[in-house]
Design a protein around this motif. Structure first.
Motif, mmCIF file in Angstrom:
data_model
loop_
_atom_site.group_PDB
_atom_site.id
_atom_site.type_symbol
_atom_site.label_atom_id
_atom_site.label_comp_id
_atom_site.label_asym_id
_atom_site.label_seq_id
_atom_site.Cartn_x
_atom_site.Cartn_y
_atom_site.Cartn_z
ATOM 1 N N PRO A 90 0.796 -1.312 0.000
ATOM 2 C CA PRO A 90 0.167 0.113 -0.080
ATOM 3 C C PRO A 90 1.001 1.185 -0.010
ATOM 4 O O PRO A 90 0.379 2.214 -0.560
ATOM 5 C CB PRO A 90 -0.829 0.033 1.310
ATOM 6 C CG PRO A 90 -0.654 -1.498 1.593
ATOM 7 C CD PRO A 90 0.635 -2.040 0.899
ATOM 8 N N ARG A 94 0.477 4.257 -2.671
ATOM 9 C CA ARG A 94 0.234 5.848 -2.305
ATOM 10 C C ARG A 94 1.327 6.809 -2.957
ATOM 11 O O ARG A 94 1.280 7.778 -3.286
ATOM 12 C CB ARG A 94 0.164 5.893 -0.685
ATOM 13 C CG ARG A 94 -0.980 5.411 -0.072
ATOM 14 C CD ARG A 94 -1.137 6.026 1.401
ATOM 15 N NE ARG A 94 -0.044 4.990 2.151
ATOM 16 C CZ ARG A 94 -0.204 3.845 2.819
ATOM 17 N NH1 ARG A 94 -1.480 3.364 2.531
ATOM 18 N NH2 ARG A 94 0.428 3.275 3.504
ATOM 19 N N ASP A 118 -7.825 1.945 -4.922
ATOM 20 C CA ASP A 118 -9.039 2.644 -4.137
ATOM 21 C C ASP A 118 -8.454 3.941 -3.421
ATOM 22 O O ASP A 118 -7.247 4.226 -2.843
ATOM 23 C CB ASP A 118 -9.693 1.828 -3.175
ATOM 24 C CG ASP A 118 -10.879 2.106 -2.491
ATOM 25 O OD1 ASP A 118 -10.874 2.942 -1.673
ATOM 26 O OD2 ASP A 118 -12.059 2.062 -3.399
ATOM 27 N N SER A 120 -9.482 5.269 -0.861
ATOM 28 C CA SER A 120 -9.328 5.157 0.527
ATOM 29 C C SER A 120 -7.881 4.801 0.965
ATOM 30 O O SER A 120 -7.506 5.049 2.052
ATOM 31 C CB SER A 120 -10.396 4.240 1.078
ATOM 32 O OG SER A 120 -10.187 2.965 0.471
ATOM 33 N N SER A 121 -7.333 3.757 -0.074
ATOM 34 C CA SER A 121 -6.053 3.315 0.392
ATOM 35 C C SER A 121 -5.048 4.403 0.413
ATOM 36 O O SER A 121 -4.019 4.439 1.140
ATOM 37 C CB SER A 121 -5.725 2.087 -0.328
ATOM 38 O OG SER A 121 -5.697 2.590 -1.672
ATOM 39 N N ARG A 123 -5.720 7.686 0.783
ATOM 40 C CA ARG A 123 -5.787 8.711 1.828
ATOM 41 C C ARG A 123 -5.576 8.095 3.390
ATOM 42 O O ARG A 123 -5.659 8.960 4.352
ATOM 43 C CB ARG A 123 -7.261 9.261 1.930
ATOM 44 C CG ARG A 123 -7.596 10.010 0.505
ATOM 45 C CD ARG A 123 -9.112 10.475 0.590
ATOM 46 N NE ARG A 123 -9.669 11.165 -0.554
ATOM 47 C CZ ARG A 123 -10.652 11.674 -1.231
ATOM 48 N NH1 ARG A 123 -11.580 11.410 -0.229
ATOM 49 N NH2 ARG A 123 -10.963 12.412 -1.958
ATOM 50 N N TYR A 124 -5.411 6.768 3.324
ATOM 51 C CA TYR A 124 -5.219 6.326 4.704
ATOM 52 C C TYR A 124 -3.790 6.749 5.395
ATOM 53 O O TYR A 124 -2.740 7.171 4.861
ATOM 54 C CB TYR A 124 -4.949 4.529 4.641
ATOM 55 C CG TYR A 124 -4.553 3.950 5.876
ATOM 56 C CD1 TYR A 124 -5.506 3.863 6.890
ATOM 57 C CD2 TYR A 124 -3.441 3.671 5.993
ATOM 58 C CE1 TYR A 124 -5.162 3.220 7.942
ATOM 59 C CE2 TYR A 124 -2.914 3.001 7.176
ATOM 60 C CZ TYR A 124 -3.972 2.715 8.198
ATOM 61 O OH TYR A 124 -3.650 2.142 9.335
ATOM 62 N N ARG A 125 -3.871 7.286 6.729
ATOM 63 C CA ARG A 125 -2.877 7.589 7.561
ATOM 64 C C ARG A 125 -2.612 6.807 8.525
ATOM 65 O O ARG A 125 -3.713 6.404 9.373
ATOM 66 C CB ARG A 125 -2.969 9.040 7.760
ATOM 67 C CG ARG A 125 -2.860 10.090 6.921
ATOM 68 C CD ARG A 125 -1.702 10.016 6.288
ATOM 69 N NE ARG A 125 -1.561 11.074 4.871
ATOM 70 C CZ ARG A 125 -1.717 10.465 3.655
ATOM 71 N NH1 ARG A 125 -2.093 9.306 3.353
ATOM 72 N NH2 ARG A 125 -1.927 11.462 2.585
ATOM 73 N N SER A 126 -1.540 6.151 8.765
ATOM 74 C CA SER A 126 -1.342 5.136 9.997
ATOM 75 C C SER A 126 -1.575 5.863 11.457
ATOM 76 O O SER A 126 -1.035 6.992 11.385
ATOM 77 C CB SER A 126 -0.043 4.426 9.789
ATOM 78 O OG SER A 126 0.146 3.495 10.790
#
Length: 255
Positions: A90, A94, A118, A120-121, A123-126
């Motif tokens: 991922p 990104r 996608d 959402s993957s 925009r994902y922030r850990s």
């Protein structure tokens, strides 16, 4: 290109008014156009019906639409060539999406559509905690216990009060390349050995061999030993990190 304030139907209606017998000046005055504009309309739309006038406009619209589709397809192809490397994780996806948005000036939606990922993957922030000290603690334990694997390192860290998931510890263990090297099996000689003939005096036969060991920091070194088979006297003992054939020749020649 400046668009006319009259549609094709209106222009054909103006031309038909003049064809019905009205004077050109009266028609131009009524519609607020000049004589030059009237004759330009007549040269372009003279003798045409409304359906005939719409055909060139429809063709122009279709041509513009096809050009736009071609430009978008060429841009998508260029973006895919720009990120030709494999995107498995991922994080790599990104980074690829951010590169397309910055280098080609496209939106995030367009970049994700080209890469088939996608949003959402992207925009994902850990939200995980930063474990920057954990690799250093693992290296310290592995340096003290060189034959310990990740399971025993996990036990040692728990004794120090550092409690982490064993799967995470295994991943960091591999990333830091702390795996214990497997010892090779003992090589066995094939066939029967003939007994060595004993020598009757000194300097009749010598034997040489290499001995290998390692420093505390892990660097390897070798020792060349030359021994007289009769007197068991050590004639030469040379230690170095590398002993080539020429070096061995230089050591033996003076003896």
């Amino acid at each position: 290109m400046k668009r006319s304030r009259f549609t094709e139907e209106q222009i054909i209606g103006i031309l038909r008014e003049q064809e019905s017998g009205q004077k050109t000046a009266d028609v131009c005055r009524r519609h607020g156009i000049s004589a030059a504009t009237f004759y330009k309309y007549k040269a372009k739309f003279g003798g045409m019906n409304v359906s005939d006038a719409r055909k060139p406009s429809a063709l122009e619209d279709e041509n513009a639409r096809l050009k736009k589709l071609l430009a978008e397809a060429m841009l998508d192809n260029a973006m895919l060539k720009d990120v030709a490397s494999k995107m498995v994780t991922p994080g790599a996806k990104r980074e690829a999406a951010a590169h397309l948005c910055g280098a080609h000036g496209v939106s995030q939606r367009r970049g994700c559509a080209v890469l088939a990922i996608d949003r959402s993957s992207v925009r994902y922030r850990s939200l995980r905690s930063d474990d920057a000290d954990l690799p250093e603690a693992m290296k310290k334990v592995a340096g003290e216990r060189r034959r310990f694997g990740y399971r025993r390192i996990h036990v040692m860290l728990e004794r120090q009060g550092i409690r982490k998931n064993q799967k995470k510890l295994r991943r960091l263990y591999r990333e830091e390349k702390l795996q214990v090297r497997k010892r090779g099996g003992r090589k066995r000689a094939l066939g029967t050995r003939r007994p060595m003939v004993l020598q009757g005096r000194t300097n009749e036969r010598w034997s040489l061999d290499f001995v290998s060991d390692a420093f505390t920091d892990g660097r390897r070194f070798r020792v060349l030993a030359v021994v007289d088979d009769y007197s068991r006297e050590c004639l030469a003992l040379v230690a170095d990190t590398s002993l080539s054939g020429l070096r061995v020749t230089r050591v033996i020649s003076p003896i």
